[in-house]
Motif scaffolding. Structure first.
Motif, mmCIF file in Angstrom:
data_model
loop_
_atom_site.group_PDB
_atom_site.id
_atom_site.type_symbol
_atom_site.label_atom_id
_atom_site.label_comp_id
_atom_site.label_asym_id
_atom_site.label_seq_id
_atom_site.Cartn_x
_atom_site.Cartn_y
_atom_site.Cartn_z
ATOM 1 N N PRO A 193 -3.832 -10.448 2.073
ATOM 2 C CA PRO A 193 -2.510 -10.208 1.476
ATOM 3 C C PRO A 193 -2.626 -9.350 0.224
ATOM 4 O O PRO A 193 -3.561 -9.511 -0.568
ATOM 5 C CB PRO A 193 -2.016 -11.621 1.127
ATOM 6 N N ALA A 194 -1.689 -8.443 0.049
ATOM 7 C CA ALA A 194 -1.556 -7.712 -1.206
ATOM 8 C C ALA A 194 -0.511 -8.478 -2.016
ATOM 9 O O ALA A 194 0.687 -8.199 -1.947
ATOM 10 C CB ALA A 194 -1.115 -6.271 -0.953
ATOM 11 N N ILE A 240 6.266 -7.602 4.093
ATOM 12 C CA ILE A 240 7.319 -6.603 4.018
ATOM 13 C C ILE A 240 7.825 -6.542 2.581
ATOM 14 O O ILE A 240 8.238 -7.561 2.020
ATOM 15 C CB ILE A 240 8.490 -6.954 4.958
ATOM 16 N N TYR A 241 7.766 -5.364 1.998
ATOM 17 C CA TYR A 241 8.307 -5.156 0.657
ATOM 18 C C TYR A 241 9.807 -4.916 0.807
ATOM 19 O O TYR A 241 10.230 -3.937 1.425
ATOM 20 C CB TYR A 241 7.629 -3.962 -0.001
ATOM 21 N N THR A 283 8.701 -9.394 -1.983
ATOM 22 C CA THR A 283 7.877 -9.241 -0.782
ATOM 23 C C THR A 283 7.905 -10.523 0.040
ATOM 24 O O THR A 283 7.852 -11.627 -0.508
ATOM 25 C CB THR A 283 6.426 -8.891 -1.147
ATOM 26 N N ILE A 284 8.000 -10.372 1.348
ATOM 27 C CA ILE A 284 7.960 -11.502 2.291
ATOM 28 C C ILE A 284 6.622 -11.462 3.024
ATOM 29 O O ILE A 284 6.211 -10.417 3.540
ATOM 30 C CB ILE A 284 9.092 -11.417 3.332
ATOM 31 N N TYR A 285 5.929 -12.615 3.073
ATOM 32 C CA TYR A 285 4.598 -12.728 3.687
ATOM 33 C C TYR A 285 4.657 -13.628 4.916
ATOM 34 O O TYR A 285 5.244 -14.713 4.876
ATOM 35 C CB TYR A 285 3.597 -13.319 2.691
ATOM 36 N N VAL A 286 4.010 -13.200 6.000
ATOM 37 C CA VAL A 286 3.959 -13.979 7.236
ATOM 38 C C VAL A 286 2.503 -14.303 7.567
ATOM 39 O O VAL A 286 1.640 -13.416 7.543
ATOM 40 C CB VAL A 286 4.601 -13.213 8.410
ATOM 41 N N PHE A 287 2.244 -15.579 7.883
ATOM 42 C CA PHE A 287 0.906 -16.045 8.237
ATOM 43 C C PHE A 287 0.964 -16.737 9.599
ATOM 44 O O PHE A 287 1.994 -17.307 9.982
ATOM 45 C CB PHE A 287 0.381 -17.041 7.199
ATOM 46 N N ILE A 288 -0.170 -16.714 10.316
ATOM 47 C CA ILE A 288 -0.221 -17.322 11.641
ATOM 48 C C ILE A 288 -1.581 -17.965 11.877
ATOM 49 O O ILE A 288 -2.610 -17.461 11.418
ATOM 50 C CB ILE A 288 0.070 -16.264 12.736
ATOM 51 N N VAL A 340 5.874 -18.671 6.373
ATOM 52 C CA VAL A 340 6.463 -17.523 5.686
ATOM 53 C C VAL A 340 6.701 -17.864 4.227
ATOM 54 O O VAL A 340 7.192 -18.962 3.908
ATOM 55 C CB VAL A 340 7.805 -17.103 6.328
ATOM 56 N N PHE A 341 6.361 -16.929 3.328
ATOM 57 C CA PHE A 341 6.583 -17.120 1.902
ATOM 58 C C PHE A 341 7.235 -15.885 1.298
ATOM 59 O O PHE A 341 6.999 -14.763 1.744
ATOM 60 C CB PHE A 341 5.263 -17.404 1.179
ATOM 61 N N ARG A 342 8.044 -16.125 0.274
ATOM 62 C CA ARG A 342 8.719 -15.053 -0.460
ATOM 63 C C ARG A 342 8.257 -15.072 -1.909
ATOM 64 O O ARG A 342 8.151 -16.123 -2.533
ATOM 65 C CB ARG A 342 10.239 -15.259 -0.392
#
Length: 353
Positions: A28-29, A57-58, A70-75, A92-94
């Motif tokens: 992740p950035a 996604i920025y 930014t929204i982060y998706v993990f799996i 998912v985190f924001r």
């Protein structure tokens, strides 16, 4: 207005936090560099392992508190955890920041590879050498490399750290990055607006649906094909016979390589009539409503590439975020993701949980 996301290759340094990237894979950035989610936040509901970074996604807003967002998706990558129409293997985190913050300059970043800046997560938090999330533990021998869990420490030891333990941290990081089978391949996501259908496209869509209805009557709808749609996507339809899928195919055929559709406050483009979400949970922080923000398309599976990832599957992944984009102090906020698959068992159609 719908924006579409496409895969694009670029130099890794352009995907660092200081450039506020939208990207697939790698580590992740992080936006907020200090208050990172860790293993407890990212545990798979089914196996307890840490979910791995899939994409970010920025998506800034006009409000000053969401100048950066930014929204982060993990799996989870375990094959047993990829269950049809279930989302327990996804997180998912924001994260969001004011324009004036302790991490970044209020001025646009200078695009130079070797420019020395203070935008380095290692100055603010310990991150896992393997996956990049918060890491409270370190190697007991070199005391330099950090890990989020015993599982990732063992993986790293077996895949290079045993030989390099005690060497310069930079060379260790570079070596693992090139050989890290835990992470997904890294790409930039470029965003372009979706073109409106012209009269010719509308007529084509009408003919496609007429073709579908004819195939339904003949009992061959499951074999619906289109030369402009990726073969893998066509294969997903083999057991699904419904007009929703035909409309989905028609909608994406103009841009078949799209891996993401961004439509904040809009509607989900469903791939199946089954398992459509009817009740989106409220934001756990402010108890406000959530709204649809974007969806990840099945075409992304093609770009993940490695046979190690063939256990992963989805029709679409729809992300819902707090309408107000509330901002609890110093926290990555958990958001909601809905997984819809194109093939569904009859027992699941009767009662989705």
């Amino acid at each position: 207005m719908v924006d579409l996301g496409f895969i694009s290759e670029c130099e890794p340094w352009r995907l660092e936090s200081r450039f506020f990237p939208s990207k697939i894979g790698g580590k992740p950035a992080w936006l907020d560099l200090k208050n990172l989610p860790g293993k407890n936040d990212l545990e798979c509901d089914y196996c307890g392992d840490s979910c791995v970074f899939l994409c970010q996604i920025y998506a800034p807003r006009e409000d000053p508190d969401t100048f950066h967002r930014t929204i982060y998706v993990f799996i989870c990558k375990n094959v047993e955890c990829c269950k049809s129409n279930k989302n327990g293997n996804l997180k998912v985190f924001r994260s969001q920041l004011n324009q004036s913050n302790i991490f970044y300059s209020s001025k646009p970043p200078i695009e130079e590879k070797d420019r020395v800046t203070h935008v380095d997560v290692s100055q603010w938090a310990k991150t896992c050498h393997v996956c990049g999330i918060f890491a409270p533990c370190h190697c007991s021998k070199c005391k330099v490399v950090n890990y989020c869990s015993r599982t990732h420490q063992v993986h790293d030891w077996k895949n290079g750290h045993k030989e390099t333990c005690g060497t310069e941290a930079d060379s260790i990081n570079e070596k693992l990055y090139k050989n890290n089978s835990i992470l997904f391949p890294e790409y930039e996501i470029t965003i372009d607006p979706e073109e409106e259908l012209d009269s010719e496209d509308v007529e084509s869509e009408k003919k496609e649906l007429e073709k579908y209805n004819t195939m339904v009557q003949d009992g061959t709808a499951g074999t619906l094909q289109h030369e402009d749609v990726d073969d893998d996507l066509s294969q997903l339809a083999s057991n699904e016979k419904d007009q929703i899928f035909a409309e989905f195919r028609t909608k994406v055929q103009k841009d078949p390589d799209q891996i993401l559709r961004y439509n904040k406050g809009g509607e989900v483009l469903y791939i199946s009539p089954h398992n459509q979400i009817t009740d989106v949970p409220k934001c756990p922080e402010c108890n406000g409503n959530r709204q649809f923000e974007f969806q990840i398309m099945p075409q992304l599976l093609y770009y993940l590439g490695s046979t190690d990832f063939k256990c992963l599957d989805w029709g679409i992944l729809a992300v819902f975020t707090c309408e107000q984009s509330c901002k609890p102090n110093n926290k990555y906020v958990r958001e909601y993701i809905w997984k819809q698959d194109i093939v569904q068992l009859e027992s699941e159609v009767k009662h989705d949980t």
